[in-house]
Design an enzyme around this catalytic site. Structure first.
Site, PDB file in Angstrom:
ATOM      1  CB  VAL A  11      -0.925   0.046   1.236  1.00 48.23           C
ATOM      2  CG1 VAL A  11      -1.829   1.278   1.175  1.00 48.23           C
ATOM      3  CG2 VAL A  11      -1.759  -1.229   1.345  1.00 48.23           C
ATOM      4  CB  THR A  12       1.997   3.673  -2.529  1.00 50.76           C
ATOM      5  OG1 THR A  12       0.812   4.187  -3.166  1.00 50.76           O
ATOM      6  CG2 THR A  12       2.571   2.525  -3.341  1.00 50.76           C
ATOM      7  CB  ILE A  18      -7.477   7.039   1.903  1.00 47.17           C
ATOM      8  CG1 ILE A  18      -8.608   8.075   2.051  1.00 47.17           C
ATOM      9  CG2 ILE A  18      -7.931   5.867   1.055  1.00 47.17           C
ATOM     10  CD1 ILE A  18      -9.011   8.762   0.752  1.00 47.17           C
ATOM     11  CB  VAL A  59      16.502   5.313  -8.004  1.00 41.52           C
ATOM     12  CG1 VAL A  59      17.432   4.785  -6.921  1.00 41.52           C
ATOM     13  CG2 VAL A  59      17.274   5.636  -9.277  1.00 41.52           C
ATOM     14  CE1 TYR A 143      -5.688  14.832  -6.006  1.00 40.16           C
ATOM     15  CE2 TYR A 143      -7.984  15.375  -6.503  1.00 40.16           C
ATOM     16  CZ  TYR A 143      -7.046  14.595  -5.839  1.00 40.16           C
ATOM     17  OH  TYR A 143      -7.470  13.575  -5.016  1.00 40.16           O
ATOM     18  CB  ALA A 144      -9.182  17.539 -12.353  1.00 36.86           C
ATOM     19  CE  LYS A 147      -5.776  11.308  -7.193  1.00 36.02           C
ATOM     20  NZ  LYS A 147      -5.232  10.072  -6.595  1.00 36.02           N
ATOM     21  CB  ILE A 176     -12.415  10.430   2.184  1.00 37.67           C
ATOM     22  CG1 ILE A 176     -12.956   9.748   0.909  1.00 37.67           C
ATOM     23  CG2 ILE A 176     -12.161   9.408   3.287  1.00 37.67           C
ATOM     24  CD1 ILE A 176     -14.261   8.995   1.059  1.00 37.67           C
TER      25      ILE A 176
HETATM   26  P1  NDP Z   1      -3.014  12.162   2.805  1.00 36.83           P
HETATM   27  O1  NDP Z   1      -2.298  13.411   2.413  1.00 36.83           O
HETATM   28  O2  NDP Z   1      -3.669  12.102   4.151  1.00 36.83           O
HETATM   29  O3  NDP Z   1      -2.027  10.889   2.662  1.00 36.83           O
HETATM   30  C1  NDP Z   1      -1.226  10.711   1.525  1.00 36.83           C
HETATM   31  C2  NDP Z   1      -0.009   9.897   1.897  1.00 36.83           C
HETATM   32  O4  NDP Z   1       0.798   9.735   0.713  1.00 36.83           O
HETATM   33  C3  NDP Z   1       0.860  10.582   2.954  1.00 36.83           C
HETATM   34  O5  NDP Z   1       1.298   9.649   3.920  1.00 36.83           O
HETATM   35  C4  NDP Z   1       2.020  11.116   2.120  1.00 36.83           C
HETATM   36  O6  NDP Z   1       3.223  11.251   2.836  1.00 36.83           O
HETATM   37  C5  NDP Z   1       2.142  10.025   1.049  1.00 36.83           C
HETATM   38  N1  NDP Z   1       2.916  10.481  -0.091  1.00 36.83           N
HETATM   39  C6  NDP Z   1       2.865  11.692  -0.699  1.00 36.83           C
HETATM   40  N2  NDP Z   1       3.772  11.763  -1.686  1.00 36.83           N
HETATM   41  C7  NDP Z   1       4.395  10.552  -1.710  1.00 36.83           C
HETATM   42  C8  NDP Z   1       5.438  10.010  -2.515  1.00 36.83           C
HETATM   43  N3  NDP Z   1       6.055  10.742  -3.471  1.00 36.83           N
HETATM   44  N4  NDP Z   1       5.843   8.751  -2.285  1.00 36.83           N
HETATM   45  C9  NDP Z   1       5.267   8.010  -1.303  1.00 36.83           C
HETATM   46  N5  NDP Z   1       4.292   8.469  -0.497  1.00 36.83           N
HETATM   47  C10 NDP Z   1       3.850   9.730  -0.708  1.00 36.83           C
HETATM   48  O7  NDP Z   1      -4.089  11.919   1.669  1.00 36.83           O
HETATM   49  P2  NDP Z   1      -5.457  11.097   1.666  1.00 36.83           P
HETATM   50  O8  NDP Z   1      -5.366   9.917   2.548  1.00 36.83           O
HETATM   51  O9  NDP Z   1      -6.560  12.052   1.845  1.00 36.83           O
HETATM   52  O10 NDP Z   1      -5.490  10.627   0.132  1.00 36.83           O
HETATM   53  C11 NDP Z   1      -4.993   9.353  -0.293  1.00 36.83           C
HETATM   54  C12 NDP Z   1      -5.332   9.167  -1.757  1.00 36.83           C
HETATM   55  O11 NDP Z   1      -6.741   9.303  -1.936  1.00 36.83           O
HETATM   56  C13 NDP Z   1      -4.690  10.205  -2.692  1.00 36.83           C
HETATM   57  O12 NDP Z   1      -4.338   9.577  -3.907  1.00 36.83           O
HETATM   58  C14 NDP Z   1      -5.815  11.208  -2.910  1.00 36.83           C
HETATM   59  O13 NDP Z   1      -5.666  11.897  -4.102  1.00 36.83           O
HETATM   60  C15 NDP Z   1      -6.997  10.265  -2.941  1.00 36.83           C
HETATM   61  N6  NDP Z   1      -8.282  10.912  -2.671  1.00 36.83           N
HETATM   62  C16 NDP Z   1      -8.536  11.489  -1.454  1.00 36.83           C
HETATM   63  C17 NDP Z   1      -9.774  12.069  -1.200  1.00 36.83           C
HETATM   64  C18 NDP Z   1     -10.117  12.692   0.120  1.00 36.83           C
HETATM   65  O14 NDP Z   1     -11.228  13.261   0.243  1.00 36.83           O
HETATM   66  N7  NDP Z   1      -9.250  12.634   1.139  1.00 36.83           N
HETATM   67  C19 NDP Z   1     -10.827  12.085  -2.232  1.00 36.83           C
HETATM   68  C20 NDP Z   1     -10.448  11.444  -3.465  1.00 36.83           C
HETATM   69  C21 NDP Z   1      -9.224  10.874  -3.662  1.00 36.83           C
HETATM   70  P3  NDP Z   1       3.603  12.727   3.471  1.00 36.83           P
HETATM   71  O15 NDP Z   1       2.459  13.084   4.399  1.00 36.83           O
HETATM   72  O16 NDP Z   1       4.911  12.497   4.141  1.00 36.83           O
HETATM   73  O17 NDP Z   1       3.698  13.661   2.302  1.00 36.83           O
END
Ligand code: NDP
Length: 253
Positions: A11-12, A18, A59, A143-144, A147, A176
């Site tokens: 899970v990335t 989420i 990398v 962003y849009a 996605k 969310i």
């Molecule tokens: P958060 O910002 O809470 O979490 C995102 C996580 O991804 C963080 O832990 C962040 O780390 C990590 N991250 C960011 N950049 C990188 C990278 N280059 N490599 C590895 N990890 C990375 O976001 P959400 O949980 O809200 O969102 C998760 C996903 O859901 C995203 O793809 C978002 O676009 C999508 N989404 C969210 C919605 C919402 O309402 N929340 C609605 C629709 C889609 P760090 O904090 O250190 O940067």
């Protein structure tokens, strides 16, 4: 409950929000979960471990993949970033960063982990898209677009990887309740009004929880969904299904 016994799931962006809920759900369903994130969350639950990952870097994704064995069966490309900027103010660097994390990331990760997925006899990739891959909020061009790209990538990967026994789907979450969104609401002068107005946008009467996305991801990743591939499943409480009416035409409740 779905059952991922004996299966490793990646899970990335699983350190928070989420991604964290997805990691927790898959681990609760007996998967061994590897959380790939920029930083160590430090407090992962049982059956979970963190491996450093920057999804934008080939990398880094290749080094991450070296930590994953052939029990891999589930890849969840969740890491994503969002920012607001008008077309005029937005910089090329911001645009490129959105594309690098949100779109190049899922592609790079899937590419890096393909050998293990194939060696394990196939598996399931779930990309986290967005309802903003279908519509858009203001000032979200990057962003849009990213996605929408994730949804297209999902279709293309389902076509290319299907013959290898790999299904690929996406979830498109709506609003969310994560730290990111909470912070946004908390800084408004009338927070309670904003929460009430948001609820009205959702026929189900409320915004979503990370666990709502996680349960959908668990289904798509599981064998219950063995004939489901190339789909984008919207998880938004019917927000994008409800057509808008001007206030004067809306039925009085
Ligand atoms: P958060 O910002 O809470 O979490 C995102 C996580 O991804 C963080 O832990 C962040 O780390 C990590 N991250 C960011 N950049 C990188 C990278 N280059 N490599 C590895 N990890 C990375 O976001 P959400 O949980 O809200 O969102 C998760 C996903 O859901 C995203 O793809 C978002 O676009 C999508 N989404 C969210 C919605 C919402 O309402 N929340 C609605 C629709 C889609 P760090 O904090 O250190 O940067």
């Amino acid at each position: 409950m779905t059952d991922f016994s004996g299966i490793t799931a990646v899970v990335t962006g699983g350190a928070q929000g989420i991604g964290r809920a997805i990691a927790d759900r898959l681990a609760a369903d007996s998967a061994d979960v590897i959380v790939g994130d920029l930083r160590d969350p430090g407090d992962l639950g049982d059956r979970q471990r963190w491996v450093e990952l920057d999804v934008t870097s080939e990398v880094s994704t290749v080094a991450f993949a070296a930590e994953v064995d052939d029990s891999l069966g589930v890849v969840v490309n969740n890491a994503g970033i969002m920012f607001e900027a008008s077309i005029t103010d937005q910089t090329v660097e911001q645009w490129d960063m959105a594309m690098a994390v949100n779109l190049r990331g899922p592609w790079l990760m899937t590419k890096a982990l393909l050998p293990q997925l194939q060696a394990g006899g196939g598996g399931s990739v779930v990309n986290v898209g967005s309802i903003e891959g279908i519509g858009s909020n203001p000032q979200h061009t990057a962003y849009a677009a990213s996605k929408g790209g994730v949804h297209g990538l999902t279709a293309a990967m389902a076509v290319d990887l299907g013959p290898m026994g790999i299904r690929c789907n996406a979830v498109a979450p709506g609003w969310i309740d994560t730290a990111l969104n909470r912070e946004y609401i908390d800084r408004l002068p009338n927070r309670d009004q904003a929460v009430a107005e948001l609820a009205v946008l959702h026929p189900v009467g409320h915004i979503g929880d990370p666990a709502d996305v996680a349960s959908t991801v668990a289904f798509l990743a599981s064998t219950d969904a063995r004939f489901v591939s190339g789909q984008v499943v919207v998880v938004d409480g019917a927000r994008t299904t409800m057509l808008s009416l001007p206030p004067s035409l809306a039925p009085k409740t």
